[in-house]
Design a protein around this motif. Structure first.
Motif, mmCIF file in Angstrom:
data_model
loop_
_atom_site.group_PDB
_atom_site.id
_atom_site.type_symbol
_atom_site.label_atom_id
_atom_site.label_comp_id
_atom_site.label_asym_id
_atom_site.label_seq_id
_atom_site.Cartn_x
_atom_site.Cartn_y
_atom_site.Cartn_z
ATOM 1 N N ALA A 213 -64.112 24.402 15.202
ATOM 2 C CA ALA A 213 -63.873 23.087 15.805
ATOM 3 C C ALA A 213 -62.434 23.013 16.288
ATOM 4 N N TRP A 214 -62.252 22.240 17.372
ATOM 5 C CA TRP A 214 -60.919 21.940 17.886
ATOM 6 C C TRP A 214 -60.588 20.532 17.409
ATOM 7 N N VAL A 215 -59.594 20.422 16.533
ATOM 8 C CA VAL A 215 -59.356 19.180 15.803
ATOM 9 C C VAL A 215 -57.963 18.609 16.095
ATOM 10 N N LEU A 216 -57.921 17.304 16.338
ATOM 11 C CA LEU A 216 -56.666 16.574 16.506
ATOM 12 C C LEU A 216 -56.637 15.500 15.419
ATOM 13 N N LEU A 217 -55.715 15.620 14.466
ATOM 14 C CA LEU A 217 -55.659 14.712 13.321
ATOM 15 C C LEU A 217 -54.789 13.497 13.620
ATOM 16 N N ASP A 218 -55.163 12.356 13.062
ATOM 17 C CA ASP A 218 -54.333 11.158 13.209
ATOM 18 C C ASP A 218 -53.063 11.263 12.373
ATOM 19 N N ASN A 219 -53.160 11.935 11.235
ATOM 20 C CA ASN A 219 -51.983 12.158 10.390
ATOM 21 C C ASN A 219 -52.222 13.400 9.531
ATOM 22 N N LEU A 220 -51.138 13.970 9.014
ATOM 23 C CA LEU A 220 -51.226 15.194 8.223
ATOM 24 C C LEU A 220 -51.230 14.937 6.725
ATOM 25 N N ASP A 221 -51.222 13.674 6.330
ATOM 26 C CA ASP A 221 -51.196 13.339 4.906
ATOM 27 C C ASP A 221 -52.585 13.029 4.353
ATOM 28 N N GLN A 222 -53.589 12.951 5.205
ATOM 29 C CA GLN A 222 -54.943 12.655 4.747
ATOM 30 C C GLN A 222 -55.483 13.816 3.911
ATOM 31 N N ARG A 223 -56.487 13.539 3.080
ATOM 32 C CA ARG A 223 -57.008 14.566 2.171
ATOM 33 C C ARG A 223 -58.543 14.573 2.148
ATOM 34 N N GLY A 224 -59.127 15.767 2.328
ATOM 35 C CA GLY A 224 -60.536 15.981 2.010
ATOM 36 C C GLY A 224 -61.564 15.728 3.082
ATOM 37 N N VAL B 168 -50.597 28.835 5.930
ATOM 38 C CA VAL B 168 -49.430 27.956 6.025
ATOM 39 C C VAL B 168 -49.874 26.507 6.142
ATOM 40 N N GLU B 169 -48.965 25.588 5.824
ATOM 41 C CA GLU B 169 -49.249 24.170 5.980
ATOM 42 C C GLU B 169 -49.357 23.814 7.458
ATOM 43 N N GLU B 170 -50.256 22.892 7.765
ATOM 44 C CA GLU B 170 -50.451 22.451 9.139
ATOM 45 C C GLU B 170 -49.261 21.592 9.588
ATOM 46 N N THR B 171 -48.774 21.875 10.792
ATOM 47 C CA THR B 171 -47.648 21.106 11.333
ATOM 48 C C THR B 171 -47.890 20.603 12.752
ATOM 49 N N GLN B 172 -48.965 21.063 13.402
ATOM 50 C CA GLN B 172 -49.157 20.758 14.818
ATOM 51 C C GLN B 172 -50.376 19.903 15.130
ATOM 52 N N ALA B 173 -51.330 19.838 14.226
ATOM 53 C CA ALA B 173 -52.614 19.198 14.528
ATOM 54 C C ALA B 173 -52.513 17.714 14.808
ATOM 55 N N PRO C 189 -54.607 19.483 19.776
ATOM 56 C CA PRO C 189 -55.790 20.029 19.114
ATOM 57 C C PRO C 189 -55.524 21.434 18.581
ATOM 58 N N VAL C 190 -56.003 21.694 17.382
ATOM 59 C CA VAL C 190 -55.865 23.001 16.740
ATOM 60 C C VAL C 190 -57.255 23.583 16.538
ATOM 61 N N HIS C 191 -57.413 24.856 16.892
ATOM 62 C CA HIS C 191 -58.700 25.532 16.734
ATOM 63 C C HIS C 191 -58.789 26.114 15.327
ATOM 64 N N ILE C 192 -59.789 25.669 14.565
ATOM 65 C CA ILE C 192 -60.022 26.185 13.216
ATOM 66 C C ILE C 192 -61.410 26.815 13.187
ATOM 67 N N CYS C 193 -61.476 28.025 12.657
ATOM 68 C CA CYS C 193 -62.747 28.760 12.615
ATOM 69 C C CYS C 193 -62.902 29.398 11.232
ATOM 70 N N ILE C 194 -64.097 29.314 10.690
ATOM 71 C CA ILE C 194 -64.389 29.981 9.413
ATOM 72 C C ILE C 194 -65.630 30.847 9.598
ATOM 73 N N VAL C 195 -65.481 32.121 9.210
ATOM 74 C CA VAL C 195 -66.549 33.117 9.364
ATOM 75 C C VAL C 195 -67.112 33.474 7.992
ATOM 76 N N TYR C 196 -68.437 33.376 7.858
ATOM 77 C CA TYR C 196 -69.131 33.687 6.613
ATOM 78 C C TYR C 196 -69.941 34.973 6.819
ATOM 79 N N SER C 197 -69.428 36.090 6.318
ATOM 80 C CA SER C 197 -70.103 37.385 6.488
ATOM 81 C C SER C 197 -71.200 37.554 5.448
#
Length: 333
Positions: free
Chosen positions: A72-83, A126-131, A135-143
Motif C-alpha cells: 500500500a501507498w500510505v500517507l499518515l495524518d500524524n506519526l504518533d498514532q499507534r496500531g 528505522v522509524e518513519e519520518t516521511q509518511a 505517500p510511502v510505499h510499504i510492502c510485506i512478502v509472505y514466502s
C-alpha cells in the motif's frame, strides 16, 4: 517490436487485485471490490480514513491464499498514532489476520501484524519520518517457507524473519480490509488515521526485484502532478536511452563477432598455407638428404669395392712372390 515503455510495463508483476481509489473502491484487476464503512470515502485519488471508525472492506474471496504479498501507498495524518492497519487479509470473523500495521508494537515503525502476534516479529527497521509529508510505499512478502520480508519504498525494511508457518486462508472464508487492523467493526487502537493512495494483493511472494519495480510506479497527489509528469518523462527518456544503448551494444557485439570470424578465417588460411609450404620444404629437404645419403653410400661402397680389389690384387702379388722364393729355395737345395 515493443517500445521501452511497453517492455517496462510487461515486467511489472500482475496483482490478484488492485485498488487505485480513482473515484471509487473498485478492484481494477477483477471483481474484489470494496465497500466504505462508517464514513470512509474516496477523494482526489485517495481512500480517506479518519482514525476513529472509517474503514473499507471487500466481500469474501473465492480462492485459497497462503503465500502472498500485500502493499500500500500510505500517507499518515500524524506519526504518533499507534496500531492502525493499512491493508489486512483476514478471516471473515476478523479473528485471524495478516496486515501492514503502523506502530502497534514499536512507535513509528512498520510491522507485519497478525493474530496474537503469531507471525509477528520486529523487522528492526528505522522509524518513519516521511509518511506524514508524502505517500510511502510499504510492502510485506509472505514466502511459502514462513519467511516474512518487509520493504519500504522498494528497499528492504530491516531484516526478514521466520517465526511460524503461514496461515492458510481457505476459499470463501476471507476478505481484505483497509484502515482497520482486523475485526468486523471499528475498534479503538486498530484504526488508521490518514490516506491510502493505492493498494495491491498478490497470491504469491514477490522477489526483491519485483518489489523494487512495483514501488517505482508513479502515483502522486494532485499537488505534485507536475513532479509526476517530470518523473514519468525522465523515466521514459531513461528507458529509451537504455533501449538505444542495448541496441548499440548488440550491434557492436555483432560487428566484433564478424570481425573476429574474418580474422580467424584469414589466420586459418595463412596457417594452412604456412603448414603446406613447411611440409613441402620438409619433403624437399628430406628428399635431398636421402639423395645425398644415397650418393654418399654409393660412393663409399664403390670406394670400398676398389679398396678390396686392390687388396686382393696385392695379395695375389704376394702369393706369386712367395711361390718364386719357394722355387728358388728348392733349386738351391
Amino acid at each position: 517490436a515493443l517500445s521501452a515503455d511497453e517492455v517496462a510495463a510487461a515486467a511489472v508483476p500482475i496483482a490478484l487485485a488492485t485498488w487505485e481509489f480513482d473515484g471509487n473502491l473498485l478492484d481494477s484487476r477483477g471483481s474484489l471490490h470494496a465497500e466504505a464503512q462508517n464514513g470512509a470515502r474516496v477523494e482526489d485519488g485517495f481512500l480517506i480514513l479518519d482514525g476513529n471508525s472509517a474503514y473499507a472492506a471487500t466481500g469474501p474471496v473465492n480462492t485459497n491464499l497462503t503465500e502472498k504479498t500485500i502493499e500500500a501507498w500510505v500517507l499518515l495524518d500524524n506519526l504518533d498514532q499507534r496500531g492502525g492497519g493499512a491493508i489486512s487479509v483476514q478471516t471473515l470473523n476478523g479473528e485471524f489476520f495478516d496486515a501492514i500495521v503502523f506502530a502497534e508494537a514499536e512507535p513509528k515503525k512498520w510491522m507485519a501484524g497478525s493474530d496474537t502476534f503469531a507471525r509477528t516479529s520486529s523487522f528492526g527497521g528505522v522509524e518513519e519520518t516521511q509518511a506524514q509529508d508524502q505517500p510511502v510505499h510499504i510492502c510485506i512478502v509472505y514466502s511459502i517457507n514462513g519467511t516474512i520480508t518487509g520493504y519500504r519504498n522498494g528497499q528492504p525494511y530491516g531484516s526478514a524473519y521466520n517465526k511460524a508457518p503461514l496461515l492458510n486462508y481457505s476459499t470463501g472464508n476471507w476478505q481484505v480490509v483497509f484502515g482497520l487492523r482486523h475485526g468486523t467493526s471499528a475498534a479503538t487502537g486498530r484504526m488508521l488515521k490518514g490516506k491510502i493512495q493505492r493498494a495491491q494483493l498478490y497470491d504469491r511472494a514477490l522477489s526483491a526485484d519485483e518489489v523494487a519495480l512495483t514501488s517505482g510506479i508513479a502515483f502522486t497527489t494532485t499537488a505534485s502532478s507536475t513532479a509526476t509528469t517530470s518523473t514519468s518523462m525522465a523515466s521514459s527518456t531513461n528507458a529509451s536511452h537504455n533501449a538505444t544503448n542495448a541496441s548499440l551494444i548488440l550491434n557492436s557485439t555483432v560487428s566484433n563477432i564478424s570481425a573476429n570470424a574474418m580474422t580467424n578465417a584469414t589466420t586459418n588460411v595463412a596457417n594452412a598455407m604456412t603448414d603446406t609450404t613447411t611440409t613441402a620444404a620438409n619433403t624437399m629437404t628430406n628428399a635431398t638428404t636421402i639423395a645425398a645419403n644415397t650418393t654418399t653410400n654409393t660412393t663409399a661402397t664403390a670406394a670400398n669395392t676398389m679398396t678390396n680389389a686392390t687388396t686382393i690384387a696385392a695379395n695375389t702379388t704376394n702369393t706369386t712372390a712367395n711361390e718364386a722364393i719357394r722355387v728358388t729355395n728348392a733349386t738351391t737345395n
